[in-house]
Scaffold this motif. Structure first.
Motif, PDB file in Angstrom:
ATOM      1  N   LYS A 109       1.843 -33.814  24.686  1.00 51.65           N
ATOM      2  CA  LYS A 109       1.627 -33.084  23.428  1.00 51.65           C
ATOM      3  C   LYS A 109       1.597 -34.073  22.259  1.00 51.65           C
ATOM      4  N   THR A 149       1.310 -39.234  21.064  1.00 56.06           N
ATOM      5  CA  THR A 149       1.927 -38.170  21.867  1.00 56.06           C
ATOM      6  C   THR A 149       3.433 -38.403  21.947  1.00 56.06           C
ATOM      7  N   HIS A 155       8.312 -21.358  13.277  1.00 53.28           N
ATOM      8  CA  HIS A 155       7.575 -22.282  14.146  1.00 53.28           C
ATOM      9  C   HIS A 155       7.095 -21.655  15.454  1.00 53.28           C
ATOM     10  N   HIS A 156       5.853 -21.981  15.804  1.00 56.01           N
ATOM     11  CA  HIS A 156       5.291 -21.599  17.096  1.00 56.01           C
ATOM     12  C   HIS A 156       4.732 -22.847  17.767  1.00 56.01           C
ATOM     13  N   PRO A 157       4.726 -22.880  19.110  1.00 58.39           N
ATOM     14  CA  PRO A 157       4.340 -24.112  19.814  1.00 58.39           C
ATOM     15  C   PRO A 157       2.948 -24.633  19.454  1.00 58.39           C
ATOM     16  N   ASP A 158       2.018 -23.749  19.093  1.00 55.14           N
ATOM     17  CA  ASP A 158       0.665 -24.245  18.822  1.00 55.14           C
ATOM     18  C   ASP A 158       0.429 -24.556  17.342  1.00 55.14           C
ATOM     19  N   ASP A 159       1.486 -24.552  16.559  1.00 55.97           N
ATOM     20  CA  ASP A 159       1.341 -24.875  15.136  1.00 55.97           C
ATOM     21  C   ASP A 159       0.963 -26.329  14.908  1.00 55.97           C
ATOM     22  N   VAL A 160       0.269 -26.571  13.795  1.00 57.40           N
ATOM     23  CA  VAL A 160       0.127 -27.939  13.300  1.00 57.40           C
ATOM     24  C   VAL A 160       0.782 -27.925  11.921  1.00 57.40           C
ATOM     25  N   THR A 169       3.939 -30.366  16.582  1.00 56.51           N
ATOM     26  CA  THR A 169       2.882 -31.320  16.239  1.00 56.51           C
ATOM     27  C   THR A 169       2.786 -31.377  14.714  1.00 56.51           C
ATOM     28  N   LYS A 179      -6.617 -28.516  11.399  1.00 64.33           N
ATOM     29  CA  LYS A 179      -6.307 -27.072  11.488  1.00 64.33           C
ATOM     30  C   LYS A 179      -4.816 -26.811  11.240  1.00 64.33           C
ATOM     31  N   THR A 221      -1.451 -25.311  10.165  1.00 60.49           N
ATOM     32  CA  THR A 221      -1.036 -23.906  10.053  1.00 60.49           C
ATOM     33  C   THR A 221       0.112 -23.717   9.060  1.00 60.49           C
ATOM     34  N   SER A 256      -6.934 -21.742   8.737  1.00 56.63           N
ATOM     35  CA  SER A 256      -5.863 -21.982   9.716  1.00 56.63           C
ATOM     36  C   SER A 256      -4.470 -21.766   9.100  1.00 56.63           C
TER      37      SER A 256
END
Ligand code: 6R9
Length: 545
Positions: free
Chosen positions: A18, A35, A202-207, A233, A257, A259, A286
């Motif tokens: 990740k 990563t 926070h969510h795992p797919d956040d930037v 991330t 993107k 967030t 986003s």
């Protein structure tokens, strides 16, 4: 700490591949992706280098680097071997750096060639106790690239106690001398981790992108430790919001993107000046949550942030906290705040009596919580005097605050001798001391004046030893920049034949503040030793630096 923010994700959480950071350099042509696995490997190498240089558990390491990945690598390498990092904002002068190295008694300084006025981007590690003009650099410097290349990429973490120190971070003190705020391992980990998760949802797919510099607490907490503890991330941005064009922030949000976006009111006010055009070129769809920190946000800036940047659909979280406290407020659609879990604010009057209901006064905290500072480095007495003496039984923030009928807290700004310039806290005493260093100055008094972009700016009254001396504003401005750094550049210098003082000789800053702001209604001047001084100062007000 290091195990929790790196190894845990790589070894237990399968987050090795990740992205931990998207690094975006000052120039848009410079960027890279790091990563979690790569970060762990660099951190281990650096930890071995530090050990090789003799750094042991509990030793202090000073870090003076721009916003490059090496900065995060070095701070985590310190954490890995139990060394205490002391990061000095790269915008500080070398004198400020020196003062902080000496106070922390660091054995190693990690710095960039660029900052030491080389053209290269190479980094040297230098065993040093001081590195200003007055002290010669020692010949023990090593080059980052060379030592990192030869260093093994495995390093067992040093297991620390919950209450062991993690870092020292200097913040302005009202006496003018910076205070080394000490944070400890477990409490800081818990609070950065929790506040990051809940305040920013926070969510795992956040930037996630926090635009602060790591040289400040906001960067420590919301670029390094909070996001990494959550396996997030983040964007790590080296540059300025207006370089090479005024749409750079929006361009980066589109590119990665982003967030969740966290910035300061001063940046919002700066970008507002360029209107909506620079934003329209980019896709900001986003974005989900916007955050603000560093100073009270004015309604105009808040509206622009919410409506133009967030397109009316993103909640704005206003996070009030301090280098000392580490807490943030709850998410909300409005720019007032509620306290975070474990934080119990109270509002007191001058006499230390608690005020109930709708009210305004001194913001204090009733109980400590895990993320609060533990002491001032090597100065427990100053710690007690600064934060606990004025109102026994409470932690004193130094900020004023209003509570409204719905129970929201509105921070109204500093009520001590601190100034908040572009979100950077500094003390009037610190700037006065810098002015007084100049041989032609006999006395100086510094007050704040409202500023459209910076929030507050520095208005300096200077009394010269030789009254006949010509205007030396530029020289004074230069010497303050040299002593403290560009963040403390005065906006106004007024030549003051004398300063308004009480009969006991105290400078009356209230009056100077009113002169700086051109507020004519001065009220009672009877305590002044010589009221005529005020009229003279009014007539000679400075309208430019
Ligand atoms: C995180 C940080 C702390 C001082 C603090 C206050 C001001 C910070 C604020 C705010 C109003 C906010 N401050 N956030 N005022 N609303 N959301 O900035 O730490 O550099 O130690 O400054 O900044 O005056 O006491 P630090």
């Amino acid at each position: 700490m290091c195990y929790n923010v790196l190894d845990r994700h790589v070894k237990e959480g399968k987050l090795g591949e990740k992205v931990a950071y998207y690094w975006e350099g000052n120039s848009p042509d410079h960027h890279m992706t790091i990563t979690y696995r790569q970060l762990l490997s660099h951190v281990c190498r650096c930890a071995n280098v530090l050990k090789q240089m003799g750094v042991k558990r509990g030793d202090r390491v000073s870090i003076y680097l721009p916003m490059i990945p090496e900065l995060i690598v070095t701070m985590l390498a310190c954490a890995r071997i139990g060394a205490v990092h002391s990061i000095v904002f790269a915008g500080f002068s070398s004198e400020s750096l020196c003062e902080r190295i000496m106070d922390a008694q660091s054995s190693v300084l990690v710095t960039a060639g660029k900052l030491l006025q080389h053209q290269t981007y190479a980094i040297c590690l230098d065993v040093t106790c001081c590195c200003t003009r007055s002290c010669k650099m020692k010949l023990r410097d090593v080059w980052w690239d060379e030592v990192m290349r030869d260093s093994p990429d495995e390093c067992e973490p040093e297991w620390m106690d919950a209450e062991d120190p993690l870092f020292i971070l200097y913040t302005s003190g009202s006496t003018g001398k910076p205070k080394g705020v000490v944070h400890t391992v477990a409490g800081y980990l818990l609070y950065t981790s929790l506040t990051f998760r809940y305040v920013f949802d926070h969510h795992p797919d956040d930037v996630y992108w926090c635009t602060a510099d790591i040289g400040w607490i906001t960067g420590h907490s919301y670029i390094t430790y909070g996001p990494l503890a959550n396996g997030a991330t983040s964007v790590l941005f080296e540059g300025l919001p207006v370089h090479p064009h005024v749409g750079r922030f929006w361009e980066i949000i589109e590119k990665y993107k982003v967030t969740k976006f966290y910035t300061a009111p001063t940046a919002i006010r700066l970008l507002m000046k360029y209107g909506q055009e620079p934003l329209r070129k980019y896709d900001l769809s986003s974005l989900r949550i916007l955050g603000t920190v560093g100073e009270p946000i004015n309604p105009e800036a808040w509206r622009w942030y919410h409506e133009v940047v967030g397109q009316g659909r993103c909640p704005v979280v206003d996070t009030f906290w301090q280098t000392e406290t580490h807490l943030t407020s709850n998410p909300d659609f409005i720019f007032q705040t509620f306290p975070f879990f474990g934080v119990e604010p109270a509002i007191l009057n001058e006499h230390g009596e608690e005020l109930e209901g709708v009210t305004e006064g001194y913001l204090v905290f009733r109980k400590p919580w895990p993320g609060i500072m533990r002491t001032i480095y090597k100065n427990q007495e100053l710690f007690e005097n600064t934060y606990f003496r004025k109102f026994p039984g409470f932690y004193v923030t130094g900020d004023g605050c209003r509570r409204d009928k719905d129970g929201y807290y509105w921070i109204t700004g500093r009520i001590d001798d601190m100034l908040n310039v572009s979100g950077h806290l500094m003390s009037t005493a610190e700037v006065e001391a810098a002015l007084m260093l100049h041989q032609s100055v006999s006395e100086a008094a510094v007050v704040s004046r409202p500023h459209k972009v910076k929030g507050e700016c520095l208005y300096c009254f200077v009394t010269l030893k030789d009254r006949k001396n010509s205007d030396q504003s530029a020289v004074f401005i230069f010497s303050v920049r040299e002593k403290i750094g560009p963040i403390a550049t005065p906006d106004f210098i007024q030549n003051a034949p004398a300063l308004p003082k009480t009969r006991s000789g105290k400078i009356m800053r209230r009056i100077l503040r009113q002169i700086a702001r051109n507020e004519k209604d001065l009220g009672d001047l009877s305590t002044l030793a010589d009221p005529k001084v005020v009229e003279v100062l009014f007539n000679q007000r400075s309208e430019a630096a």
